[in-house]
Design an enzyme around this catalytic site. Structure first.
Site, short mmCIF file in Angstrom:
data_model
loop_
_atom_site.label_atom_id
_atom_site.label_comp_id
_atom_site.label_asym_id
_atom_site.label_seq_id
_atom_site.Cartn_x
_atom_site.Cartn_y
_atom_site.Cartn_z
NE ARG A 9 -19.99 -22.83 -49.76
CZ ARG A 9 -20.75 -23.39 -48.83
NH1 ARG A 9 -22.04 -23.17 -48.82
NH2 ARG A 9 -20.24 -24.19 -47.92
NE ARG A 20 -19.26 -23.96 -40.20
CZ ARG A 20 -19.24 -24.79 -41.23
NH1 ARG A 20 -18.50 -24.51 -42.29
NH2 ARG A 20 -19.95 -25.91 -41.20
CE LYS A 40 -22.05 -33.15 -37.86
NZ LYS A 40 -20.90 -32.30 -38.21
NE ARG A 75 -16.74 -27.30 -48.48
CZ ARG A 75 -17.74 -27.61 -47.66
NH1 ARG A 75 -18.22 -28.85 -47.66
NH2 ARG A 75 -18.27 -26.71 -46.87
NE ARG A 116 -27.28 -28.00 -35.21
CZ ARG A 116 -26.39 -28.21 -36.16
NH1 ARG A 116 -25.11 -28.15 -35.87
NH2 ARG A 116 -26.77 -28.46 -37.40
#
Length: 217
Positions: free
Chosen positions: A160, A171, A13, A127, A88
């Site tokens: 992370r 999430r 996004k 990542r 949201r």
């Protein structure tokens, strides 16, 4: 054009918001930017928001919505805007509708970036962040020459906590519970357009802009 961008974490996004807003010549407005601006400037809303943030609590909807109201009333948003990260939830969406009606306008379109959970986990869990310079690499899409070592500064790479599969899955569950119902909300208004968000960034941007052109954007 007045536009909202929705999609799960890892859908791209933030990246697409920059390209689409530039194409439309409208400001990209995110709640993160609004919070930072209000806190930095020490506005009454910023002071109130910081109190919740410092306590590790979510900023209440009424504070967030009032910040959004102030931002959308600024001159640069008069001819249009792209909202990224807000609303949201469906209650926030309903408040946004009321807010825009008060300002004498309404949303033109809601663009949904569609990507399945497996692809999101693949994107985010790959990542790796450099402990030295902070650059983010990807084990598949943007790998370093030496595994675990940053090509830019030679420091160690790490994953992370936010990029660990179990965190991403949590999430995604939260998104499915709280944010995904926006698809039905805006679909019922006839304002929702879904875009396949898989593949190269450039391809996704082309699909998004093609969709906007179909709606006069």
């Amino acid at each position: 054009m007045r536009l909202v961008l929705v999609g799960p974490p890892g859908a791209g996004k933030g990246t697409q918001a920059e390209f689409i807003a530039a194409h439309l010549s409208v400001p990209k407005i995110s709640t993160g930017d609004i919070f930072r601006a209000n806190v930095t400037q020490g506005t009454p809303l910023g002071v109130e928001a910081k109190r919740y943030m410092d306590a590790g609590k979510l900023v209440p909807d009424d504070v967030t919505i009032n910040m959004v109201r102030d931002r959308l009333a600024e001159p640069d948003a008069g001819e249009g805007f792209l909202l990224d990260g807000f609303p949201r939830t469906t209650p926030q969406a309903a408040e946004l509708d009321k807010l825009l009606a008060d300002l004498g306008s309404s949303l033109d379109l809601v663009l949904e970036l569609v990507v399945d959970d497996d692809e999101v986990i693949r994107r985010l869990s790959g990542r790796r962040t450099c402990r030295g310079c902070g650059k983010i690499w990807h084990v598949e899409f943007d790998a370093t020459t030496r595994e675990g070592i940053c090509d830019r500064c030679g420091a160690e790479l790490f994953q992370r906590d936010d990029d660990k599969p179990e965190t991403i899955a949590a999430r995604l569950r939260e998104y499915a519970e709280k944010t995904a119902p926006l698809v039905d909300y805006y679909g019922a208004q006839g304002k929702l357009v879904g875009i396949d968000a898989t593949g190269p960034v450039e391809d996704v941007t082309v699909r998004a802009i093609d969709a906007l052109r179909s709606y006069g954007g």
